[in-house]
Design an enzyme around this catalytic site. Structure first.
Site, short mmCIF file in Angstrom:
data_model
loop_
_atom_site.label_atom_id
_atom_site.label_comp_id
_atom_site.label_asym_id
_atom_site.label_seq_id
_atom_site.Cartn_x
_atom_site.Cartn_y
_atom_site.Cartn_z
N LYS A 110 0.87 -1.12 0.02
CA LYS A 110 -0.08 0.07 -0.04
C LYS A 110 0.68 1.17 0.08
O LYS A 110 1.59 1.38 0.87
CB LYS A 110 -1.07 0.18 1.11
CG LYS A 110 -2.04 -0.86 1.16
CD LYS A 110 -3.13 -0.67 0.32
CE LYS A 110 -4.13 -1.69 0.09
NZ LYS A 110 -5.43 -1.26 -0.71
N ASP A 195 -8.96 -0.78 -10.02
CA ASP A 195 -9.54 -1.46 -8.88
C ASP A 195 -10.85 -0.64 -8.68
O ASP A 195 -12.01 -0.95 -9.27
CB ASP A 195 -8.80 -1.44 -7.77
CG ASP A 195 -9.22 -2.09 -6.44
OD1 ASP A 195 -10.61 -2.34 -6.72
OD2 ASP A 195 -8.81 -2.15 -5.56
N LYS A 219 -13.28 -7.54 -7.55
CA LYS A 219 -13.65 -8.10 -6.03
C LYS A 219 -15.13 -8.53 -6.25
O LYS A 219 -16.11 -7.70 -6.70
CB LYS A 219 -13.66 -6.95 -5.12
CG LYS A 219 -12.29 -6.39 -4.97
CD LYS A 219 -12.04 -5.35 -3.62
CE LYS A 219 -10.51 -5.17 -3.60
NZ LYS A 219 -10.43 -3.90 -4.23
O1 LIG Z 1 -5.67 -7.11 -3.12
C1 LIG Z 1 -4.88 -7.32 -1.90
O2 LIG Z 1 -3.78 -7.61 -1.76
C2 LIG Z 1 -5.69 -7.17 -0.58
C3 LIG Z 1 -7.04 -6.38 -0.64
C4 LIG Z 1 -6.85 -4.89 -0.62
O3 LIG Z 1 -5.83 -4.43 -0.95
C5 LIG Z 1 -8.18 -4.16 -0.19
C6 LIG Z 1 -8.63 -4.42 0.75
C7 LIG Z 1 -9.73 -3.77 1.45
C8 LIG Z 1 -10.06 -2.71 0.75
C9 LIG Z 1 -9.48 -2.29 -0.49
C10 LIG Z 1 -8.49 -3.15 -0.99
C11 LIG Z 1 -7.69 -2.60 -2.29
O4 LIG Z 1 -7.37 -3.65 -3.18
O5 LIG Z 1 -7.75 -1.59 -2.61
MG LIG Z 2 -6.64 -1.56 -4.68
#
Ligand SMILES: O=C(O)CCC(=O)c1ccccc1C(=O)O
Ligand SMILES: [Mg+2]
Length: 341
Positions: A110, A195, A219
């Site tokens: 992140k 995303d 997702k």
């Molecule tokens: O993709 C991953 O490795 C984990 C999931 C993740 O990052 C995520 C988890 C909760 C909310 C948003 C996100 C995202 O991908 O932005």
């Molecule tokens: Mg993401």
């Protein structure tokens, strides 16, 4: 929409809310709440983030109903490679975070966290490069936190560690498209993944039309289920990475069902996130072993559901949310109208 939307009374009867602690802050939260539904086909998870409205939450409910009342489409694979997920922690904390994920060969980091700087991101990504698997693939996720200028600078700096791709570097598809054009002009190309930009059935067509991304992150819950997500994947024609929304093992099983049903799966999926939870609803939680997770039915163990049962006040709050989301899916259900008036 799900072909079978149970009535509200049936859903409320099947519902229990759990609260799971996180090892460390993620997306601004330290505990994750989820409403689990036990239906005739298995378990489903309804866990829209707390700030989501009824309209948005109704898609998460459709996904939970698919899992618990319809079941998943036939899998094409028995296990799925997953990535480790590193929250916006200081570089010094990276080894402890990675240890929770076992031997994942791909790490998602992140970045662009509010209140932090590019130096924090560089520090964190370098720490991952130092202590991850020797030839680990590293991807970053900015959650739309950069302007085009900031993204260009950041990806140039983070590129020293070699990036598999950057997920949602900017908020809008127009910005992603502009960033891609600039990188192709300068020759410093990092592939881009969309995303947050993919939430509705028509979104993939915009991504493709604007040439805004090289791949898409899907997702299950925000896309209303495994089957709608498969339709989005087909409409895009771009490589797909399946990711979680910080789910319990019940929600992760739905993500694995999507990953298992896709015709192609060229990248590791973001489904290792149970490792970020300090508790789960399964005795054999879906945490990665050797960088992989097994595909199978969504199950929860009754004693663990009981152990993590949320306080009465939170049960009530989530049941009201369930009612509001159900009213969006079934506006004519007399129970839903009565309960809301
Ligand atoms: O993709 C991953 O490795 C984990 C999931 C993740 O990052 C995520 C988890 C909760 C909310 C948003 C996100 C995202 O991908 O932005
Ligand atoms: Mg993401």
């Amino acid at each position: 929409m799900s072909p079978t939307t149970p009535d509200l009374a049936e859903l409320l009867d099947a519902a229990v809310v759990v609260t799971l602690p996180l090892h460390r802050r993620f997306r601004g939260i330290t505990t994750r709440e989820a409403l689990l539904l036990r239906g005739p086909a298995g378990w489903g998870e309804f866990a829209p983030f707390l700030e989501y409205d009824a309209q948005e939450s109704s898609r998460w409910l459709a996904a939970a109903i698919e899992a618990a009342w319809t079941g998943f489409p036939a899998p094409r694979r028995a296990s799925v490679e997953v990535n480790a997920t590193v929250p916006a922690v200081p570089g010094a904390d990276v080894p402890a975070v990675l240890a929770g994920f076992g031997d994942c060969r791909t790490v998602k980091v992140k970045v662009a966290e509010r209140g932090q700087t590019l130096a924090d991101d560089v520090d964190r990504v370098r720490a991952v490069r130092r202590c991850a698997w020797a030839d680990a693939r590293i991807r970053v996720d900015a959650n739309g936190g950069w302007t085009v200028d900031e993204a260009e600078r950041a990806l140039d700096a983070l590129g020293e560690s070699g990036l598999e791709y950057a997920e949602q570097p900017c908020a809008s598809l127009e910005e992603l498209a502009e960033l891609r054009r600039r990188m192709h002009r300068s020759g410093a190309v990092v592939p881009l993944a969309a995303d947050e930009s993919i939430r509705k059935a028509e979104d993939p067509l915009r991504v493709v039309g604007l040439e805004a991304a090289d791949l898409v992150v899907l997702k299950v819950a925000p896309l209303a289920g495994v089957r709608p997500a498969l339709a989005v994947a087909a409409a895009c024609g771009l490589p797909v990475v399946v990711s979680s929304a910080l789910d319990t093992s019940v929600g992760i099983a739905a993500g694995l069902a999507l990953a298992a049903a896709l015709p192609e799966l060229p990248h590791a999926c973001g489904l290792g996130t149970v490792a970020l939870l300090a508790g789960d609803v399964r005795h054999d939680p879906l945490v990665p072993v050797d960088g992989r997770l097994p595909v199978g039915p969504a199950v929860a163990d009754a004693d663990l559901v009981e152990r993590h049962r949320a306080p009465q006040e939170r049960q009530g709050w989530w049941r009201e949310r369930l009612r509001a989301a159900h009213a969006v899916l079934s506006p004519d259900d007399p129970d839903g109208v009565a309960a809301g008036s």
